[in-house]
Enzyme design. Structure first.
Site, PDB file in Angstrom:
ATOM      1  N   GLY A  94      39.890  31.456  39.199  1.00 52.58           N
ATOM      2  CA  GLY A  94      40.351  32.453  40.549  1.00 52.58           C
ATOM      3  C   GLY A  94      40.783  34.381  39.066  1.00 52.58           C
ATOM      4  O   GLY A  94      41.813  34.509  39.736  1.00 52.58           O
ATOM      5  N   GLY A  96      40.397  34.756  35.846  1.00 52.22           N
ATOM      6  CA  GLY A  96      39.489  35.108  34.920  1.00 52.22           C
ATOM      7  C   GLY A  96      39.606  34.873  33.380  1.00 52.22           C
ATOM      8  O   GLY A  96      39.902  35.765  32.543  1.00 52.22           O
ATOM      9  N   SER A  98      37.923  32.540  31.967  1.00 52.20           N
ATOM     10  CA  SER A  98      36.706  33.022  30.854  1.00 52.20           C
ATOM     11  C   SER A  98      36.225  34.811  30.652  1.00 52.20           C
ATOM     12  O   SER A  98      36.674  34.619  29.478  1.00 52.20           O
ATOM     13  CB  SER A  98      35.385  33.034  31.851  1.00 52.20           C
ATOM     14  OG  SER A  98      35.613  33.551  32.977  1.00 52.20           O
ATOM     15  N   ALA A 100      38.550  36.766  30.018  1.00 50.69           N
ATOM     16  CA  ALA A 100      40.289  37.003  29.122  1.00 50.69           C
ATOM     17  C   ALA A 100      39.576  36.811  27.890  1.00 50.69           C
ATOM     18  O   ALA A 100      39.446  36.823  26.627  1.00 50.69           O
ATOM     19  CB  ALA A 100      41.250  36.475  29.054  1.00 50.69           C
ATOM     20  N   ASP A 141      35.658  41.429  35.550  1.00 47.81           N
ATOM     21  CA  ASP A 141      36.436  39.755  34.978  1.00 47.81           C
ATOM     22  C   ASP A 141      36.737  40.591  33.300  1.00 47.81           C
ATOM     23  O   ASP A 141      37.660  41.430  33.441  1.00 47.81           O
ATOM     24  CB  ASP A 141      36.446  38.453  34.676  1.00 47.81           C
ATOM     25  CG  ASP A 141      36.257  37.972  36.071  1.00 47.81           C
ATOM     26  OD1 ASP A 141      36.313  38.541  37.219  1.00 47.81           O
ATOM     27  OD2 ASP A 141      36.033  36.386  35.773  1.00 47.81           O
TER      28      ASP A 141
HETATM   29  O1  PMV Z   1      36.567  32.776  39.903  1.00 40.05           O
HETATM   30  P1  PMV Z   1      35.978  34.408  39.028  1.00 40.05           P
HETATM   31  O2  PMV Z   1      38.222  34.916  39.550  1.00 40.05           O
HETATM   32  O3  PMV Z   1      35.292  34.045  38.236  1.00 40.05           O
HETATM   33  O4  PMV Z   1      35.900  35.768  40.385  1.00 40.05           O
HETATM   34  C1  PMV Z   1      34.780  35.823  40.095  1.00 40.05           C
HETATM   35  C2  PMV Z   1      34.330  36.654  41.038  1.00 40.05           C
HETATM   36  C3  PMV Z   1      33.232  36.707  42.096  1.00 40.05           C
HETATM   37  O5  PMV Z   1      33.079  38.761  42.727  1.00 40.05           O
HETATM   38  C4  PMV Z   1      32.900  35.545  42.712  1.00 40.05           C
HETATM   39  C5  PMV Z   1      31.491  36.830  41.419  1.00 40.05           C
HETATM   40  C6  PMV Z   1      31.822  37.964  40.134  1.00 40.05           C
HETATM   41  O6  PMV Z   1      30.838  37.956  39.113  1.00 40.05           O
HETATM   42  O7  PMV Z   1      31.585  38.456  40.609  1.00 40.05           O
END
Ligand code: PMV
Length: 314
Positions: A94, A96, A98, A100, A141
């Protein structure tokens, strides 16, 4: 030897919807991942990032795939490098983590091998790296980690390109984050949403239409610095995500704790089914929300929006 750092991110509006081409609002945060590249006799990776317990082990195979993809797309396939990751960004779902690390690794490789890539090319390489973690990521991200700031983001589904605009809020946005301590699998959760949408297109059409209105209003309220409206819209966004089946008991508890302790709005952020909750707070309520979360046994942090993007450390 070359070193670069990149910030983590938080999505304030639009996770999951962004995969389908709808707009999202997200920000780079102050905590960063640092990547160091050394030329070596053989490839190795030392991951010293702080983590939510179990995160690094669970993501190890995806991380290896991600690094190999970046080396390949940067024309460095087969190069023997030692990669050392560190910094103060907690490797967790949640935030970011990966994105970063991909941006920091791409920028450090670019520096070490004198590739002369500009910021957009580094972003493209980081996006390739994100595929190792996400399958088909939206790109939000890596854009936050590469460009930094406070972003209005949309993926153009026709061209596959990211459409990014820097946003400015008339009022400073203060944020409290609560961590469920659970690692989520983005590929799986995104796949589950897709399957549910295919099974019940009418229900999802309504959800997506509602989100489109929320996104439109949020863009205005955020830029006008209307914190009360922004908070309400975050709550509404969370309800839609819950309806889509990407929340969980821990996230519901965190959202509830934040709301009862004076947050203007609260929602899950990122993939969901674990990971983080993000709450919009005002000066006085921030510490109350954070301590209520800690008292309930979760990790919590306060942060500001709009940190700087990827940069080489000399
Ligand atoms: O869990 P995170 O921080 O990698 O966010 C994923 C966000 C999604 O919308 C679920 C997937 C994406 O590729 O945008």
């Amino acid at each position: 030897m070359a070193k670069a750092s990149a910030p983590g991110k938080l999505i304030l509006f639009g996770e999951h919807f962004v995969v389908y081409g709808l707009p999202a609002i997200a920000t780079a945060i102050e905590s960063r991942t640092v990547a160091e590249i050394q030329r070596a006799k053989e490839y190795s990776l030392l991951d010293n990032r702080p983590e939510t317990p179990g995160y690094k082990k669970e993501k190890y195979d995806q991380q290896s795939d991600s690094i190999q993809r970046m080396l390949k797309v940067m024309g460095l396939e087969g190069k023997k490098v030692r990669i050392v990751l560190g910094g103060d960004l907690v490797a967790a779902s949640g935030v970011g983590a990966s994105g970063a690390s991909c941006a920091a690794i791409a920028a450090a490789l670019n520096e070490e091998f004198g590739l002369g890539m500009d910021r957009h090319e580094i972003n493209d390489a980081a996006y390739e790296g994100e595929k190792g973690y996400h399958g088909m990521p939206s790109g939000i991200d890596n854009c936050c980690s590469t460009y930094g700031g406070f972003l209005h983001f949309r993926k153009d589904l026709k061209t596959g390109k990211s459409v990014v605009r820097q946003m400015h809020s008339k009022a400073p946005l203060s944020i409290v984050v609560g961590n469920t301590g659970l690692t989520s699998n983005t590929t799986k959760v995104v796949g589950d949403v897709r399957a549910k949408r295919e099974k019940d297109p009418e229900k999802f059409k309504k959800i997506f239409d509602n989100y489109s209105k929320i996104a439109e209003e949020a863009t205005v309220s955020v830029e006008n610095g209307d914190l009360i409206k922004t908070g309400l819209l975050m709550n509404m966004n969370h309800l839609l995500l819950e309806e889509m089946g990407v929340s969980c008991d821990e996230l519901e508890e965190l959202v509830d704790l934040a709301s009862r302790n004076g947050a203007l709005g609260a929602k899950l952020t990122g993939t969901g089914r674990g990971g983080l909750m993000v709450a919009l707070v005002t000066g006085g309520t921030g510490s109350r929300v954070a301590s209520a979360i800690k008292k309930a046994g979760y990790h919590s942090e306060m942060t500001k929006i709009g940190a700087k993007g990827v940069k080489v450390i000399r």
